[in-house]
Every structure is written in structure tokens, then in C-alpha cells.
Scaffold this active site. Structure first.
Site, PDB file in Angstrom:
ATOM      1  N   CYS A 100       0.966  -1.286   0.042  1.00  0.00           N
ATOM      2  CA  CYS A 100      -0.046  -0.022  -0.009  1.00  0.00           C
ATOM      3  C   CYS A 100       0.769   1.203  -0.079  1.00  0.00           C
ATOM      4  CB  CYS A 100      -0.728   0.057   1.103  1.00  0.00           C
ATOM      5  SG  CYS A 100      -2.207   1.306   1.210  1.00  0.00           S
ATOM      6  N   HIS A 142      -8.409  -4.119  -3.172  1.00  0.00           N
ATOM      7  CA  HIS A 142      -7.725  -3.356  -2.149  1.00  0.00           C
ATOM      8  C   HIS A 142      -8.093  -1.627  -2.353  1.00  0.00           C
ATOM      9  CE1 HIS A 142      -3.777  -1.985  -0.356  1.00  0.00           C
ATOM     10  NE2 HIS A 142      -3.944  -0.838  -1.012  1.00  0.00           N
ATOM     11  N   GLU A 143      -8.100  -1.346  -3.374  1.00  0.00           N
ATOM     12  CA  GLU A 143      -8.587   0.068  -3.485  1.00  0.00           C
ATOM     13  C   GLU A 143      -9.983   0.324  -2.988  1.00  0.00           C
ATOM     14  OE1 GLU A 143      -5.966   2.266  -3.993  1.00  0.00           O
ATOM     15  OE2 GLU A 143      -4.873   0.674  -4.763  1.00  0.00           O
ATOM     16  N   HIS A 146     -10.436   0.999   0.454  1.00  0.00           N
ATOM     17  CA  HIS A 146      -9.992   2.306   0.922  1.00  0.00           C
ATOM     18  C   HIS A 146     -11.142   3.018   0.979  1.00  0.00           C
ATOM     19  CE1 HIS A 146      -5.872   2.597   1.562  1.00  0.00           C
ATOM     20  NE2 HIS A 146      -5.429   1.995   0.261  1.00  0.00           N
TER      21      HIS A 146
END
Length: 165
Positions: A100, A142-143, A146
Site C-alpha cells: 500500500c 484493495h482500492e 480504501h
């Protein structure tokens, strides 16, 4: 223009917040946000040698916006995901060492879905759908995390799932 100095780092409370949707009347702001995301991602690539995508909250832009730039033939080049939604997450998962930009020296062992579908609006506010597998599937998971205030550290398989890069 935002720079690497504007990147939120592990521990910043904003990284744990849920982002608001981008509203249609904010569309004129998207190009500026994307330019900032692109600039910081290029700085990360130059300094740390990684970075395929970045989520808006990593720069304190608390909106549901992801910017990905993976060069063809592997990727599509720049893609802007406005208000993405993940669907059809596969039952099959795989493990990987995740990284990250908000903690560039730390790797975290996580499980991700092998495939999924992402629905989103592009930078012209046009609806798009993309079926993703393997690397792109894990990248967008993953994004997307966020946008919901979830970091890969929170998805670690166990207490031994951390290592320095």
C-alpha cells in the site's frame, strides 16, 4: 497540485473513514482529483518502484473515486472509477503479499477473491462494467477497501502476516 507529501500515512484517522459518493454536480472536480492522484502515484513509482492504482481518500479526498494506470498490453492505461460497486465476488480466493502506498515499506499477507465484476461511472459519467480476475481483481479489492476505510492491515490472515519490504 498534490504531491507525495500529501499522501496520508498509516495511522491517519481519515484512512479509516467511509467515503461519500461523487455527486454528478462534482464531475467538474474529478479531472483535478485525478491529476492529483496521477501525480502522487508517479512520485510513488519513482521513489518506491511500485503503484498501479490509488484511491482518493489516500490524498484526503473523501470521495468514492479510484484511479488506476496499468500500461497495455497488461492493462488498459488510465481508468477512472467513480462510485464503484463490486459484484459477483468469486467463492475462490487466493493469498498474496499486499502493499500500500500509505505504508510503502510494509507488506501484508491477505486473501482476495480470484474474480469479480466492478460497476462504475467513468470520467464522462457513463456507466461501465468490467469483469476482473487475478491481479486486477485483487488490486480493485484493495482500492475499493480504501473507500470504506479498510486497510489491508485489517485483512491480515494472522498476526504473522506482516513483513518489511
Amino acid at each position: 497540485m498534490k504531491t507525495l507529501a500529501d499522501l496520508l500515512l498509516l495511522g491517519d484517522p481519515r484512512l479509516y473513514e467511509t467515503c461519500a459518493p461523487v455527486e454528478r454536480d462534482e464531475l467538474p472536480l474529478v479531472a483535478g482529483w485525478v491529476a492529483d492522484l496521477h501525480n502522487v502515484m508517479e512520485e510513488i513509482r519513482a521513489k518506491y518502484n511500485f503503484g498501479r492504482a490509488i484511491a482518493a481518500p489516500q490524498l484526503g479526498i473523501m470521495k468514492r473515486l479510484i484511479y488506476m494506470n496499468v500500461a497495455p498490453p497488461v492493462g488498459r492505461g488510465p481508468v477512472v472509477f467513480i462510485n464503484p460497486v463490486l459484484e459477483n465476488l468469486s467463492d475462490e480466493q487466493f493469498e498474496l503479499w499486499d502493499d500500500c502506498m500509505s505504508f510503502p515499506h510494509l507488506l501484508v499477507r491477505v486473501k482476495r477473491h480470484k474474480s469479480l465484476t466492478i460497476r462504475y461511472l467513468d470520467e464522462h459519467w457513463q456507466p461501465q462494467t468490467w469483469d476482473l480476475t487475478d491481479d486486477f481483481s485483487e488490486l480493485l479489492q484493495h482500492e475499493y477497501d480504501h473507500l470504506d476505510g479498510i486497510l489491508c492491515t485489517m485483512r491480515a490472515i494472522d498476526a504473522k502476516s506482516f513483513r518489511w519490504r
